[in-house]
Design a protein around this motif. Structure first.
Motif, PDB file in Angstrom:
ATOM      1  N   PHE A 314       0.839  -1.207   0.000  1.00 55.98           N
ATOM      2  CA  PHE A 314       0.000   0.000   0.000  1.00 55.98           C
ATOM      3  C   PHE A 314       0.872   1.254   0.000  1.00 55.98           C
ATOM      4  CE2 PHE A 314      -2.262   3.175   2.687  1.00 55.98           C
ATOM      5  CZ  PHE A 314      -3.357   3.411   1.873  1.00 55.98           C
ATOM      6  N   GLY A 315       1.883   1.263   0.866  1.00 48.50           N
ATOM      7  CA  GLY A 315       2.764   2.421   0.961  1.00 48.50           C
ATOM      8  C   GLY A 315       3.613   2.651  -0.270  1.00 48.50           C
ATOM      9  N   PHE A 316       3.968   1.577  -0.986  1.00 50.50           N
ATOM     10  CA  PHE A 316       4.812   1.700  -2.176  1.00 50.50           C
ATOM     11  C   PHE A 316       4.187   2.631  -3.213  1.00 50.50           C
ATOM     12  CE2 PHE A 316       5.939   0.268  -6.463  1.00 50.50           C
ATOM     13  CZ  PHE A 316       7.322   0.337  -6.415  1.00 50.50           C
ATOM     14  N   CYS A 317       2.878   2.597  -3.325  1.00 50.94           N
ATOM     15  CA  CYS A 317       2.204   3.387  -4.364  1.00 50.94           C
ATOM     16  C   CYS A 317       2.029   4.857  -3.986  1.00 50.94           C
ATOM     17  CB  CYS A 317       0.834   2.782  -4.663  1.00 50.94           C
ATOM     18  SG  CYS A 317       0.881   1.083  -5.280  1.00 50.94           S
ATOM     19  N   ALA A 318       2.101   5.175  -2.681  1.00 53.20           N
ATOM     20  CA  ALA A 318       1.785   6.533  -2.238  1.00 53.20           C
ATOM     21  C   ALA A 318       2.657   7.605  -2.895  1.00 53.20           C
ATOM     22  CB  ALA A 318       1.869   6.617  -0.714  1.00 53.20           C
ATOM     23  N   PRO A 319       3.993   7.463  -2.942  1.00 51.00           N
ATOM     24  CA  PRO A 319       4.802   8.510  -3.577  1.00 51.00           C
ATOM     25  C   PRO A 319       4.568   8.622  -5.085  1.00 51.00           C
ATOM     26  CG  PRO A 319       6.147   7.094  -2.177  1.00 51.00           C
ATOM     27  CD  PRO A 319       4.834   6.411  -2.349  1.00 51.00           C
TER      28      PRO A 319
END
Length: 406
Positions: A314-319
């Protein structure tokens, strides 16, 4: 790599690394402190919401303050104010004078500086790297990489420190990180340009009016508000997940928050390269859809290390969403309007954040974790589809006409 030789950018990254490292530890320590001392998920939700309420109340007016003071000075004032406020929580707790009402008041006061600091940390980038959209996107990706590195190490360290020296002591450490950030930015960051106001930039609601006219930013912002509501609900649910399923082990909660940071760090590194090769709006439209997919797995009971992998994905896509979108938002806006537009974006997208905390805190009193996680996954997916559609539609249409800066 030329951009990384910029000394002001390097100083900004160093200040953010230390300051946000402390904040990421508080992200774990504060809800843990409330749960451990009160045993109430509802009170935890109220405390988390109290820090975000000022974003909704003061966010838009703070744009005028940034416009008057400049981004650098606003960041300095915010750090100088938050350091003693954060230190007040453990000091009052240790002396037996911390009431729940007092804790709410202090977190509210800290939150008063959230919108102006965050907006200024984005607005200062063009002053440091120049007015090129690609450079701003790349600089934003580098800053986000540093931020995500703190989210990787900060929560893990917080989990260890909570078990070793207690949650209040972690909050005191965070107070000192604000002081460090103040000194580094004040001494080493060369910025401070203040655009002369134009007629279009006058008035507290100038940023809101600009967003309402813009065919890309207006609809995208509405979808982002839904995403933020659901995202804050997810944040509030993770400590409860650890309490109920994983033996109330603070180290596991630290790993969960670190999972987002680790995934986002990898995503920031990739984003710093992709923003130079892929159209920015196409990148953010695809990434937000991918971001929603892992959340559906959280409704299934699983070992904690699998939850770690889900949160990391989930966090990988945030930036890949944030870095290009911040650059588009910044450079699409006339310079005199940027402070008011940036704070308006923060206010509108963040005003529902406290509601997300409260909904999760109150909901978990009456419904199961599985239900809450299904709600989070469904809500985020709906918001992601709307966000992606708004980006694609706005990209296909010309920008709304706006008065040129004087």
């Amino acid at each position: 790599m030329t951009l990384l030789r910029n000394r002001s950018l390097g100083a900004l990254m160093a200040a953010e690394f230390v300051s946000l490292g402390g904040s990421s530890m508080t992200f774990v320590a504060l809800p843990w402190f409330v749960l451990a001392t009160t045993g109430s998920t509802a009170k935890m939700g109220w405390v988390l919401a109290a820090e975000l309420v000022p974003v909704g109340v003061l966010g838009i007016p703070s744009g005028a303050v940034i416009g008057r003071l400049g981004a650098k000075r606003t960041m300095n004032i915010s750090d100088a104010a938050r350091a003693p406020l954060m230190a007040l929580i453990p000091i009052l707790h240790w002396t037996g004078h911390l009431t729940f009402a007092g804790l709410l008041a202090i977190t509210f006061a800290i939150g008063c500086f959230l919108a102006p600091y965050y907006a200024s940390s984005r607005l200062i980038l063009p002053e440091i790297v120049g007015e090129d959209e690609t450079l701003v996107a790349q600089g934003s990706a580098y800053v986000q990489a540093v931020n995500q590195l703190t989210q990787l190490g900060g929560p893990i360290l917080a989990g260890l420190l909570i078990a070793w020296i207690s949650a209040p002591t972690v909050l005191l450490i965070d107070a000192f990180t604000y002081l460090f950030s103040f000194l580094v930015i004040a001494i080493f960051v060369r910025a401070g340009r203040r655009a002369e106001p134009t007629e279009a930039a006058r008035g507290i609601l100038a940023g809101v009016k600009f967003l309402a006219r813009d065919r890309l930013l207006g609809p995208t912002l509405a979808a982002a508000a839904v995403l933020n509501f659901v995202g804050q609900g997810l944040v509030a649910t993770l400590p409860v997940l650890v309490f109920r399923r994983y033996g109330a082990d603070a180290k596991i909660l630290g790993w969960f928050f670190a999972a987002f940071g680790g995934g986002a760090l990898a995503g920031s590194i990739l984003a710093s390269q992709l923003v130079r090769k892929v159209p920015l709006l196409r990148l953010t439209a695809a990434a937000i859809l991918a971001m929603s997919l892992p959340l559906w797995l959280l409704s299934v009971s699983m070992p904690w290390w699998l939850v770690f992998l889900v949160i990391a994905a989930f966090g990988f896509c945030a930036p890949l969403v944030n870095a290009p979108m911040i650059a588009v938002l910044t450079m699409r806006t006339p310079e005199p309007l940027r402070p008011k537009v940036m704070t308006a974006v923060m206010t509108i997208s963040g005003i529902v954040g406290p509601l997300g905390f409260l909904a999760a805190g109150l909901g978990l009193q009456y419904v199961s974790l599985t239900f809450v996680f299904l709600f989070v996954a469904g809500g985020f997916t709906v918001g992601a589809i709307a966000f992606s559609a708004a980006v694609r539609n706005g990209d296909a249409q010309p920008q709304a006409a706006v008065p040129a800066p004087a």
